[in-house]
Design a protein around this motif. Sequence first.
Motif, short mmCIF file in Angstrom:
data_model
loop_
_atom_site.label_atom_id
_atom_site.label_comp_id
_atom_site.label_asym_id
_atom_site.label_seq_id
_atom_site.Cartn_x
_atom_site.Cartn_y
_atom_site.Cartn_z
N LEU A 70 7.61 2.61 -4.57
CA LEU A 70 6.86 3.79 -5.00
C LEU A 70 5.41 3.75 -4.52
O LEU A 70 4.84 4.78 -4.15
CB LEU A 70 6.90 3.91 -6.53
N GLU A 71 4.81 2.58 -4.55
CA GLU A 71 3.45 2.45 -4.05
C GLU A 71 3.37 2.81 -2.57
O GLU A 71 2.42 3.44 -2.10
CB GLU A 71 2.93 1.03 -4.28
N GLY A 72 4.45 2.40 -1.81
CA GLY A 72 4.50 2.77 -0.40
C GLY A 72 4.59 4.28 -0.21
O GLY A 72 3.93 4.86 0.65
N LYS A 73 5.43 4.90 -1.06
CA LYS A 73 5.56 6.36 -0.97
C LYS A 73 4.26 7.06 -1.34
O LYS A 73 3.85 8.04 -0.72
CB LYS A 73 6.68 6.85 -1.87
N VAL A 74 3.60 6.54 -2.40
CA VAL A 74 2.32 7.12 -2.80
C VAL A 74 1.30 7.01 -1.67
O VAL A 74 0.56 7.96 -1.39
CB VAL A 74 1.80 6.44 -4.08
N SER A 75 1.28 5.86 -1.01
CA SER A 75 0.36 5.69 0.11
C SER A 75 0.66 6.69 1.22
O SER A 75 -0.25 7.30 1.81
CB SER A 75 0.45 4.25 0.65
N GLY A 76 2.00 6.87 1.49
CA GLY A 76 2.39 7.84 2.51
C GLY A 76 1.99 9.26 2.12
O GLY A 76 1.50 10.04 2.95
N LEU A 77 2.19 9.59 0.82
CA LEU A 77 1.81 10.93 0.35
C LEU A 77 0.31 11.13 0.44
O LEU A 77 -0.16 12.22 0.79
CB LEU A 77 2.29 11.13 -1.09
N ASP A 78 -0.44 10.11 0.10
CA ASP A 78 -1.90 10.20 0.21
C ASP A 78 -2.31 10.47 1.65
O ASP A 78 -3.20 11.30 1.92
CB ASP A 78 -2.55 8.92 -0.30
N ALA A 79 -1.65 9.76 2.58
CA ALA A 79 -1.98 9.95 3.99
C ALA A 79 -1.61 11.36 4.45
O ALA A 79 -2.37 12.03 5.16
CB ALA A 79 -1.25 8.91 4.85
N ASN A 80 -0.41 11.82 4.01
CA ASN A 80 0.00 13.18 4.37
C ASN A 80 -0.93 14.23 3.77
O ASN A 80 -1.27 15.23 4.42
CB ASN A 80 1.43 13.44 3.89
#
Length: 276
Positions: A70-80
Amino acid sequence: MMRFFFLAFAVLSLSSCVVLSTKKYQTLVGERDSLANGLNSANIRIESLNEEINRLKADTAKLNSRIAELEGKVSGLDANYASLRANSSSEIKKLSADLQRREARLKEVEDILRKRDAATNALRDKLQKALLGFQESGLTVEIKNGKVYVSLTDKLLFSTGSIVIDDKGKLALTELAKVLKTQPEINIAVEGHTDNQRVANLGQIKDNWDLSVLRATSVVRYLTDTEKIDNNRLTATGKGQYQPIATGNTPEDRSRNRRIEIVLSPKLDELYELIK
């Protein structure tokens, strides 16, 4: 557990050295069995606790893995989100600039149209003043669709069935030409119109098409050859009977439909350039 072994040792020691009473012996044996049962229960409990610990460790590992995912996804969402925000900001600026350009062009078009309307109204007023003496003979001046229409009934220009302009018609066209010579930016279209009665006994003129075209051509020739208006400004067309202004079939209606319309329109080259 140490207590159990001590009691067992004590029992054995006593049994080898001292003769115990039956009651005492049974008491010791009962206490030994009770301790053994307690030990078994403790071992079972320890085993259950160990299983629980292993299960909790496994669950903890899964949760840690899920948290990492989930932290990885959150990081990806933040980048997007950051990328979208940057792109949106750029797109908004682009759209804003485009809107400003469109608004500027629209303002230019509106200004040109206002100038055209002002020039058209001024031209109509000049023509009405110049041709005032011919209005009782069926001449009208009006604005339609941004153009000035000078309408002359056939009785003002031609004898019945004729394509030769009479003297009164020449006077009207001469007054019209005086105004047109001061308006070189105005295009001139001469339209011939007839009523719906069939042409008869007019020699080479076959039908209403011929009559409308030849009358329009006669007017154009007079304006160019006699009044010296630039040929490039004029066109001649025949509409025949197919664009009547009166739909009835009375003599008055037919008279209104037999007419020459001189359509004056401003050149809109500047406007056409803007809307390309």
